[in-house]
Design a protein around this motif. Structure first.
Motif, PDB file in Angstrom:
ATOM      1  N   ARG A  27      36.937  51.973  42.164  1.00 35.72           N
ATOM      2  CA  ARG A  27      37.026  51.828  40.715  1.00 35.72           C
ATOM      3  C   ARG A  27      36.203  50.630  40.250  1.00 35.72           C
ATOM      4  O   ARG A  27      36.084  49.643  40.976  1.00 35.72           O
ATOM      5  N   TYR A  49      36.186  47.991  36.984  1.00 30.70           N
ATOM      6  CA  TYR A  49      36.928  47.517  35.833  1.00 30.70           C
ATOM      7  C   TYR A  49      36.087  46.502  35.072  1.00 30.70           C
ATOM      8  O   TYR A  49      35.285  45.765  35.656  1.00 30.70           O
ATOM      9  N   GLN A 109      36.696  43.152  32.671  1.00 27.79           N
ATOM     10  CA  GLN A 109      37.724  42.209  32.252  1.00 27.79           C
ATOM     11  C   GLN A 109      37.135  41.192  31.292  1.00 27.79           C
ATOM     12  O   GLN A 109      36.348  40.334  31.693  1.00 27.79           O
ATOM     13  N   GLY A 125      40.461  36.269  29.142  1.00 25.01           N
ATOM     14  CA  GLY A 125      41.803  36.221  28.587  1.00 25.01           C
ATOM     15  C   GLY A 125      42.490  37.563  28.452  1.00 25.01           C
ATOM     16  O   GLY A 125      43.563  37.650  27.841  1.00 25.01           O
ATOM     17  N   ARG A 126      41.901  38.584  28.996  1.00 30.47           N
ATOM     18  CA  ARG A 126      42.490  39.918  28.906  1.00 30.47           C
ATOM     19  C   ARG A 126      42.703  40.492  30.305  1.00 30.47           C
ATOM     20  O   ARG A 126      42.165  40.001  31.292  1.00 30.47           O
ATOM     21  N   GLY A 127      43.478  41.565  30.371  1.00 25.18           N
ATOM     22  CA  GLY A 127      43.617  42.270  31.630  1.00 25.18           C
ATOM     23  C   GLY A 127      42.436  43.202  31.854  1.00 25.18           C
ATOM     24  O   GLY A 127      41.730  43.565  30.913  1.00 25.18           O
ATOM     25  N   PRO A 128      42.187  43.586  33.092  1.00 31.90           N
ATOM     26  CA  PRO A 128      41.081  44.509  33.383  1.00 31.90           C
ATOM     27  C   PRO A 128      41.292  45.872  32.718  1.00 31.90           C
ATOM     28  O   PRO A 128      42.417  46.337  32.564  1.00 31.90           O
ATOM     29  N   SER A 152      39.872  49.902  32.969  1.00 31.51           N
ATOM     30  CA  SER A 152      39.168  50.830  33.856  1.00 31.51           C
ATOM     31  C   SER A 152      37.921  51.406  33.190  1.00 31.51           C
ATOM     32  O   SER A 152      37.944  51.834  32.037  1.00 31.51           O
ATOM     33  N   ILE A 201      34.702  44.106  37.839  1.00 31.05           N
ATOM     34  CA  ILE A 201      35.429  44.030  39.097  1.00 31.05           C
ATOM     35  C   ILE A 201      35.376  45.373  39.808  1.00 31.05           C
ATOM     36  O   ILE A 201      35.645  46.417  39.213  1.00 31.05           O
ATOM     37  N   PHE A 205      40.714  44.161  45.528  1.00 36.48           N
ATOM     38  CA  PHE A 205      39.871  43.762  44.418  1.00 36.48           C
ATOM     39  C   PHE A 205      38.760  42.833  44.881  1.00 36.48           C
ATOM     40  O   PHE A 205      38.997  41.900  45.659  1.00 36.48           O
ATOM     41  N   GLY A 206      37.545  43.073  44.372  1.00 38.38           N
ATOM     42  CA  GLY A 206      36.484  42.100  44.546  1.00 38.38           C
ATOM     43  C   GLY A 206      36.693  40.930  43.601  1.00 38.38           C
ATOM     44  O   GLY A 206      37.564  40.975  42.721  1.00 38.38           O
ATOM     45  N   THR A 207      35.903  39.891  43.787  1.00 38.84           N
ATOM     46  CA  THR A 207      36.035  38.702  42.943  1.00 38.84           C
ATOM     47  C   THR A 207      35.286  38.842  41.627  1.00 38.84           C
ATOM     48  O   THR A 207      35.421  38.007  40.755  1.00 38.84           O
TER      49      THR A 207
END
Lengths: 115, 113
Positions: free
Chosen positions: B34, B36, B38, B41-44, B46, B89, B103-105
């Motif tokens: 996947r 994503y 981001q 200040g927010r969530g990832p 998709s 991400i 998860f990658g960085t």
């Protein structure tokens, strides 16, 4: 429609105190995840809830961390005796089910700072 | 050890230009990959999801590719916009529990006017 919500958005606490972080998943989503995102690091899996099954707690870093999910909906992540290394953004996500094509929906996160 | 590595770490481009972000993984067996986005200040959020049998997936100006043989994926952004500035991400899931995503960085992209 409402997305995943988390509260508080920011939490500053003193070392040694307990904190509770809350997650309200999307209604009807059976799967719920907690992650921790430290500066410069990838998201770290903490715990996973799926319906009424026993949660997968394998990602919790120590026994100071615990989580519960009441009524298959709201979840609370509790950190006892907080340490400075617990400072991070804690993200919650939910999904309708778990599968190769299922989409996770993330909340905005709670930024925890331990002084 | 299952890992997901992304490159570059950060990238600055001018508005309107294209760019390609890379993701290499060592997760095996492999279930899905996947991408994503981001925002700060927010969530990832998709962007794309690909199973091992898919080699490309598009979502508007975002196109992801997957080579399961070489364990590489890329995310191509066409005609970048200022709102594309975010972290991207790459996330990989193995068969040992499809909910255990690695998860990658991330790649931090900055689009300048």
């Amino acid at each position: 429609g409402a997305g995943v919500s988390q509260s508080p958005s920011n939490k500053v606490t003193e070392k040694g105190k307990d904190v509770e972080l809350r997650c309200d998943p999307i209604s009807g989503h059976t799967a719920l995840y907690w992650y921790r995102q430290s500066l410069g690091q990838g998201l770290e899996f903490l715990i996973y809830f799926q319906g009424n099954s026993a949660p997968d707690k394998s990602g919790l870093p120590s026994d100071r961390f615990s989580a519960e999910r009441t009524g298959g909906s709201v979840s609370t992540l509790t950190i006892q005796r907080t340490q400075q290394e617990d400072s991070a953004v804690y993200l919650c996500a939910s999904s309708h089910q778990t599968g190769p094509a299922d989409t996770q929906y993330f909340g905005p996160g709670t930024r925890l700072t331990v002084l | 050890k299952n890992q997901v590595e992304q490159s570059p770490q950060s990238l600055i481009i001018l508005e309107g230009k294209n760019c390609t972000l890379q993701c290499n993984y060592t997760v095996s067996p492999f279930s899905n990959l996947r991408w994503y986005k981001q925002d700060t200040g927010r969530g990832p959020v998709s962007l794309t999801i690909m199973t091992f049998s898919e080699n490309t997936k598009s979502n508007g100006r975002y196109t992801a590719t997957l080579d399961a043989d070489t364990k590489q994926s890329s995310l191509h952004i066409t005609a970048s916009q200022l709102s594309d500035s975010a972290s991207y991400i790459c996330v990989v899931s193995g068969n040992s529990g499809t909910y255990k995503y690695i998860f990658g960085t991330g790649t931090r992209l900055k689009v300048l006017a």
